[in-house]
Design a protein around this motif. Structure first.
Motif, PDB file in Angstrom:
ATOM      1  N   VAL A 119       1.520  -0.632  -3.622  1.00 18.93           N
ATOM      2  CA  VAL A 119       1.312   0.631  -4.332  1.00 18.93           C
ATOM      3  C   VAL A 119       2.303   0.777  -5.489  1.00 18.93           C
ATOM      4  CG1 VAL A 119       1.408   3.141  -4.111  1.00 18.93           C
ATOM      5  CG2 VAL A 119       0.275   1.773  -2.351  1.00 18.93           C
ATOM      6  N   LEU A 120       3.554   0.418  -5.253  1.00 14.37           N
ATOM      7  CA  LEU A 120       4.569   0.535  -6.308  1.00 14.37           C
ATOM      8  C   LEU A 120       4.216  -0.332  -7.513  1.00 14.37           C
ATOM      9  CD1 LEU A 120       7.907   0.613  -4.266  1.00 14.37           C
ATOM     10  CD2 LEU A 120       6.782   2.510  -5.468  1.00 14.37           C
ATOM     11  N   VAL A 121       3.755  -1.547  -7.261  1.00 17.65           N
ATOM     12  CA  VAL A 121       3.384  -2.431  -8.376  1.00 17.65           C
ATOM     13  C   VAL A 121       2.108  -1.932  -9.047  1.00 17.65           C
ATOM     14  CG1 VAL A 121       2.698  -4.774  -9.011  1.00 17.65           C
ATOM     15  CG2 VAL A 121       4.520  -4.421  -7.345  1.00 17.65           C
ATOM     16  N   ALA A 122       1.113  -1.567  -8.240  1.00 16.97           N
ATOM     17  CA  ALA A 122      -0.183  -1.144  -8.778  1.00 16.97           C
ATOM     18  C   ALA A 122      -0.071   0.101  -9.644  1.00 16.97           C
ATOM     19  CB  ALA A 122      -1.165  -0.902  -7.641  1.00 16.97           C
TER      20      ALA A 122
ATOM     21  N   ALA B 266      -1.684   2.136   8.654  1.00 17.05           N
ATOM     22  CA  ALA B 266      -1.516   2.509  10.050  1.00 17.05           C
ATOM     23  C   ALA B 266      -0.705   1.482  10.827  1.00 17.05           C
ATOM     24  CB  ALA B 266      -2.878   2.686  10.700  1.00 17.05           C
ATOM     25  N   ARG B 267      -0.815   0.206  10.481  1.00 21.47           N
ATOM     26  CA  ARG B 267      -0.127  -0.833  11.251  1.00 21.47           C
ATOM     27  C   ARG B 267       1.252  -1.103  10.668  1.00 21.47           C
ATOM     28  NH1 ARG B 267      -4.851  -5.207  11.181  1.00 21.47           N
ATOM     29  NH2 ARG B 267      -5.161  -4.220   9.152  1.00 21.47           N
ATOM     30  N   PRO B 268       2.307  -1.004  11.477  1.00 22.70           N
ATOM     31  CA  PRO B 268       3.683  -1.172  10.978  1.00 22.70           C
ATOM     32  C   PRO B 268       3.912  -2.511  10.301  1.00 22.70           C
ATOM     33  CG  PRO B 268       3.685  -0.254  13.196  1.00 22.70           C
ATOM     34  CD  PRO B 268       2.273  -0.644  12.910  1.00 22.70           C
ATOM     35  N   ALA B 269       3.217  -3.559  10.740  1.00 20.19           N
ATOM     36  CA  ALA B 269       3.449  -4.881  10.159  1.00 20.19           C
ATOM     37  C   ALA B 269       3.125  -4.918   8.671  1.00 20.19           C
ATOM     38  CB  ALA B 269       2.602  -5.919  10.899  1.00 20.19           C
ATOM     39  N   TYR B 270       2.253  -4.000   8.236  1.00 18.39           N
ATOM     40  CA  TYR B 270       1.837  -4.020   6.837  1.00 18.39           C
ATOM     41  C   TYR B 270       2.490  -2.909   6.015  1.00 18.39           C
ATOM     42  CZ  TYR B 270      -1.724  -7.334   8.326  1.00 18.39           C
ATOM     43  OH  TYR B 270      -2.361  -8.433   8.823  1.00 18.39           O
ATOM     44  N   ARG B 271       3.402  -2.160   6.620  1.00 20.63           N
ATOM     45  CA  ARG B 271       3.938  -0.986   5.941  1.00 20.63           C
ATOM     46  C   ARG B 271       4.674  -1.352   4.661  1.00 20.63           C
ATOM     47  NH1 ARG B 271       6.309   2.639  10.290  1.00 20.63           N
ATOM     48  NH2 ARG B 271       4.105   2.671  10.845  1.00 20.63           N
ATOM     49  N   TRP B 272       5.561  -2.368   4.750  1.00 15.85           N
ATOM     50  CA  TRP B 272       6.328  -2.738   3.564  1.00 15.85           C
ATOM     51  C   TRP B 272       5.432  -3.404   2.512  1.00 15.85           C
ATOM     52  CZ3 TRP B 272      10.653  -0.485   2.683  1.00 15.85           C
ATOM     53  CH2 TRP B 272      11.457  -0.070   3.750  1.00 15.85           C
ATOM     54  N   THR B 273       4.485  -4.209   2.961  1.00 19.25           N
ATOM     55  CA  THR B 273       3.549  -4.823   2.022  1.00 19.25           C
ATOM     56  C   THR B 273       2.740  -3.752   1.300  1.00 19.25           C
ATOM     57  OG1 THR B 273       3.355  -6.780   3.422  1.00 19.25           O
ATOM     58  CG2 THR B 273       1.606  -6.414   1.813  1.00 19.25           C
ATOM     59  N   SER B 274       2.295  -2.743   2.054  1.00 17.54           N
ATOM     60  CA  SER B 274       1.514  -1.662   1.460  1.00 17.54           C
ATOM     61  C   SER B 274       2.330  -0.894   0.435  1.00 17.54           C
ATOM     62  CB  SER B 274       1.019  -0.717   2.561  1.00 17.54           C
ATOM     63  OG  SER B 274       0.208  -1.404   3.475  1.00 17.54           O
TER      64      SER B 274
END
Length: 664
Positions: A111-114, A99-107
C-alpha cells in the motif's frame, strides 16, 4: 516547502471528515482510504445545499458541523442496528485483504508503494504545472471558478441549486454542480490563503493523493490483493497524459476533474455491492450507504460524471442480474435468461431518462467531431486521444491486460473490459461520428466535447493496463526465480524487493514519455503569468491586486470580462459588473453604460445608469480576450481621451479609471 503544512492541512480536510464517517459505516483498509474523500465530497456538496436552505453560511466550521451531525446520526443508526441483530447476526463471509498476520507487513509495504510513488510523482508534476502556489489558470472557465469561490467566501452561499447565477439577492434555481467549489471554499475558509492558492492546493491533493487511492481501490476490489497489481496501478496512474493532467489544463474543467477522480472508488463500491469483487468481506449495508454517498458526490461534482458511472456500471448490473436469476427453479434456460434481463432493462430505462434530463442545451454543446471513426478507435485503444502522442508502454500493457484477464477467467475482469469498451465508444462517438442527432443523443451529456470523453478513458484503461503489467512482471519473476532467486528465504525476499524496485522504476521511466511530458508542458503554459498570457497579464494582475487600495470597499467595476477584468472580484475583492468570461451587458442600464460611456460628460443618462448599477470604476485591459473572443463596446473606446473619467491606477497597458463625471 512553505506550502507543505498547508498541503497537509488541505489533505486532512478532504480526507478525514469522510474517513471518520466511512469508518463508522464499517469501511476499513483500502476501502476506507479510497472512499474517505468520496464521503467528504458528499458531505460538503449536500451540506452546502442544506445550509443555504437553513440560512447558515457555508464555511469550514459549518463543514465540520455537518460532519459531526452525520457522525452522530450514523452512530445512533449503527447502535440500533447492532442491538436488533445482536443475537441473529452471522459473521460476514469472505476474508479481508489484511486478515492473515503473515501478510500484514507485505500488505502495508504494498500500500505504501502503491500510494506513495504516485503521491510524490503527481505532486511534483502538479507543482511544476502550477508554477507557484498562486499560479492562475489562464483559461475561459476559470473566470467563473475563481469568482464563484470569492462569492462563497463573501456570501456563504454555496448551494449547487443557486450558484450558477452568482447573485446573492436571488433564490431562483440556477443549477451549477458545486461540489468542487464547496470543498475548495472550505480550504479557503480554514487556511490563511486566498481562493487561487486554495484551488491549487486542493487540486494537488485531489490529483496526487485521491486519484491513486481510488484507482488502487478499484483494482483491489476487482482482482484481489495482489501486490504487483496494486503497485502497477499506483505507478501507471502517473503515466496517462489524458488524465489527471488534461483537466487542469483544458477548460479549465475542475468539476469534471474532481468527479472523474472519485469515480473509480464509487464503481468499486458498486462492484462489491453486486458481489463482483474478489476475496472481500460482504457488508451490503455499508456498501449501499457508500454507493448512495458516492453517486450523490458525482452528480454534484458534475452530472456528466454521474452518468458516466451509470453507463460503466451497466455490465456489472447485467452480470449480477443474470447470476441471480440463473438459480431460479425454472426448467427452461431461456426463461431464466429472460428473467435475468428484467432488471437490466429497467436500469437502462432509468439511465435513459437521466441521460435526457441532465443534458446541457444544444447551444452549449457545439463541439465538433475531430476525425474519422477509425482514427477515433485507434486513439481510444492506444490511450492517445485528441491526436496526442501514443503512450507506447501503456498501449502494450493494455493489450496484455486484456489477455491476462481472459486467461484469469475473471468475471469482474470481464465486466471491467466491457466498461472500458463503453468509455472508448463514447470517445469514438464524440470524436468520430458525424455532427448529427445520433451523436447529439449519445454524447451531449458531455457537451459533445471530446476532451471530456477523452479524459474518462484513463479511468477504466488504468486497471486493465495494470493487469498487463502485473502479469508481465509475474511471468518475468517466475522465469528469474527458477534460475537465480532460488535458495534461502532471505535471498528470495531480497530478490523480490530488488525485482519490485526495478519494476517500479521501469514502469515510471516507461510512462514518462512524450504523452505525459507534452501535456505537462502545455498545461504549464496555461498557468504562466507574463505579458503574453491569454487571459490575464502580469501588469493586469498587479492592477487588480491594488484594487483594495485604489477603490472603495463598495466599488462596482465595469470592464470587458473576457480580457480578464472580471477577475476584479476574485483577485481584487471588488464586485465586477459582469462575472463570467462571456457575459455581455443586459438591456437597460448595462447597455447604456457600455454603449454610451463616451458621452458620460454630456449625457446625464450615463451617470444615472452607473448610479443604479453602483458602478464607480472601469478597467481597460485592451482588446485581447480569452479564446479569441471579440467584444467591442463603443463606450470603452479611447477611455484615455474621455474627459468624464479619471485615471486612478495603471501598469503597462492595464488601466483603472474612475467615473469622475458622476461625482459632480
Amino acid at each position: 516547502m512553505s506550502t507543505v503544512p498547508l498541503l497537509a492541512a488541505a489533505a486532512a480536510l478532504i480526507v478525514l471528515p469522510g474517513g471518520l464517517v466511512a469508518w463508522l459505516w464499517g469501511a476499513r483498509g483500502l476501502t476506507l482510504w479510497g472512499t474517505a474523500p468520496v464521503v467528504s465530497i458528499s458531505l460538503a456538496s449536500v451540506g452546502a445545499v442544506a445550509m443555504q436552505v437553513l440560512h447558515v453560511r457555508w464555511s469550514a466550521p459549518t463543514y465540520l458541523g455537518v460532519t459531526v451531525a452525520v457522525l452522530l446520526v450514523s452512530f445512533l443508526l449503527r447502535l440500533a442496528w447492532t442491538m436488533v441483530r445482536q443475537r441473529t447476526f452471522r459473521p460476514p463471509t469472505g476474508a479481508t485483504a489484511m486478515a492473515r498476520p503473515a501478510y500484514r507487513w507485505t500488505s502495508l509495504a504494498t500500500v505504501l508503494v502503491a500510494l506513495g510513488v504516485p503521491l510524490v510523482v503527481l505532486g511534483v508534476r502538479f507543482a511544476q504545472i502550477f508554477g507557484h502556489p498562486d499560479g492562475i489558470s489562464q483559461t475561459y472557465d476559470n473566470v467563473f471558478h475563481q469568482n464563484a469561490l470569492q462569492f462563497i467566501a463573501q456570501t456563504g452561499r454555496a448551494s449547487s441549486l443557486t450558484l450558477g447565477s452568482l447573485d446573492a439577492t436571488s433564490n431562483a434555481i440556477s443549477f451549477y454542480p458545486a461540489a468542487w467549489h464547496d470543498i475548495i471554499s472550505v480550504l479557503n475558509s480554514a487556511l490563511p490563503i486566498d481562493g487561487i492558492v486554495a484551488t491549487n492546493l486542493g487540486n494537488v491533493v485531489i490529483g496526487a493523493l485521491v486519484w491513486p487511492a481510488t484507482s488502487v481501490l478499484l483494482t483491489r476490489t476487482l482482482f484481489g490483493f495482489r501486490p504487483l497489481l496494486l503497485i502497477a496501478t499506483g505507478v501507471l496512474a502517473t503515466g496517462f497524459g489524458i488524465f489527471p493532467y488534461l483537466l487542469v489544463d483544458f477548460g479549465v474543467l475542475y468539476p469534471n476533474f474532481l468527479g472523474l477522480v472519485l469515480l473509480p472508488a464509487v464503481l468499486a463500491v458498486i462492484a462489491h455491492l453486486l458481489r463482483l469483487s474478489t476475496n472481500l468481506t460482504r457488508r451490503p449495508v455499508r456498501d449501499l450507504a457508500l454507493a448512495v454517498a458516492g453517486l450523490t458526490a458525482l452528480m454534484l461534482a458534475h452530472p456528466s460524471v454521474g452518468l458516466t458511472l451509470l453507463a460503466v456500471a451497466f455490465p456489472f448490473v447485467l452480470v449480477w442480474s443474470l447470476r441471480l436469476t440463473w438459480r431460479l427453479p425454472l426448467r427452461v434456460a431461456a426463461l431464466r435468461l429472460l428473467a435475468g434481463l428484467v432488471v437490466p432493462a429497467v436500469y437502462v430505462a432509468v439511465v435513459g431518462v437521466a441521460w435526457i434530463s441532465f443534458r446541457p442545451s444544444k447551444l452549449a454543446s457545439f463541439w465538433p467531431p475531430l476525425g474519422s471513426v477509425g482514427q477515433a478507435w485507434g486513439e481510444a485503444v492506444t490511450s492517445s486521444p485528441l491526436g496526442r502522442p501514443v503512450p507506447l508502454l501503456i498501449a502494450v500493457l493494455t493489450v496484455l491486460g486484456v489477455a491476462a484477464i481472459v486467461r484469469w477467467r475473471s468475471l469482474p475482469g470481464y465486466c471491467l473490459l466491457a466498461a472500458t469498451g463503453i468509455t472508448m465508444w463514447f470517445y469514438v462517438v464524440s470524436a468520430g461520428f458525424a455532427k448529427d442527432d445520433v451523436r447529439d443523443l449519445i454524447t451531449r451529456v458531455w457537451y459533445n466535447d471530446s476532451y471530456r470523453t477523452a479524459a474518462q478513458l484513463a479511468i477504466t484503461t488504468l486497471p486493465v493496463a495494470a493487469c498487463g503489467a502485473a502479469w508481465l512482471a509475474g511471468a518475468i519473476w517466475s522465469w528469474f526465480s527458477r534460475r537465480w532467486a532460488a535458495g534461502s528465504r532471505r535471498r528470495t525476499t531480497a530478490s523480490a524487493l530488488v525485482g519490485t524496485a526495478v519494476a517500479v522504476l521501469a514502469l515510471f521511466l516507461g510512462t514518462s514519455d512524450a504523452s505525459v511530458t507534452d501535456e505537462q508542458s502545455h498545461a504549464t503554459d496555461m498557468y504562466r503569468l507574463d505579458d503574453q498570457s491569454q487571459l490575464l497579464t502580469a501588469d493586469e494582475e498587479a492592477v487588480l491586486e491594488r484594487l483594495p487600495r485604489t477603490t472603495p470597499a463598495d466599488a462596482v467595476i465595469a470592464g470587458v470580462p473576457g480580457n480578464g477584468s472580471a477577475l476584479a472580484y476574485a483577485i481584487g475583492d471588488r464586485m465586477s459588473l459582469l462575472m463570467t468570461a462571456s457575459a455581455t451587458p443586459a438591456a437597460g442600464d448595462e447597455s447604456v453604460l457600455y454603449t454610451q460611456l463616451g458621452r458620460i460628460s454630456t449625457d446625464p443618462a450615463v451617470c444615472t445608469a452607473a448610479r443604479r448599477l453602483k458602478v464607480t470604476h472601469v478597467l481597460d485591459f485592451g482588446t485581447q480576450e480569452i479564446n479569441k473572443m471579440i467584444h467591442t463596446y463603443p463606450g470603452f473606446v479611447n477611455l484615455a481621451k474621455n474627459p468624464g473619467v479619471t485615471l486612478v491606477d495603471s501598469q503597462g497597458q492595464a488601466k483603472l479609471y474612475e467615473l469622475s463625471a458622476c461625482d459632480r
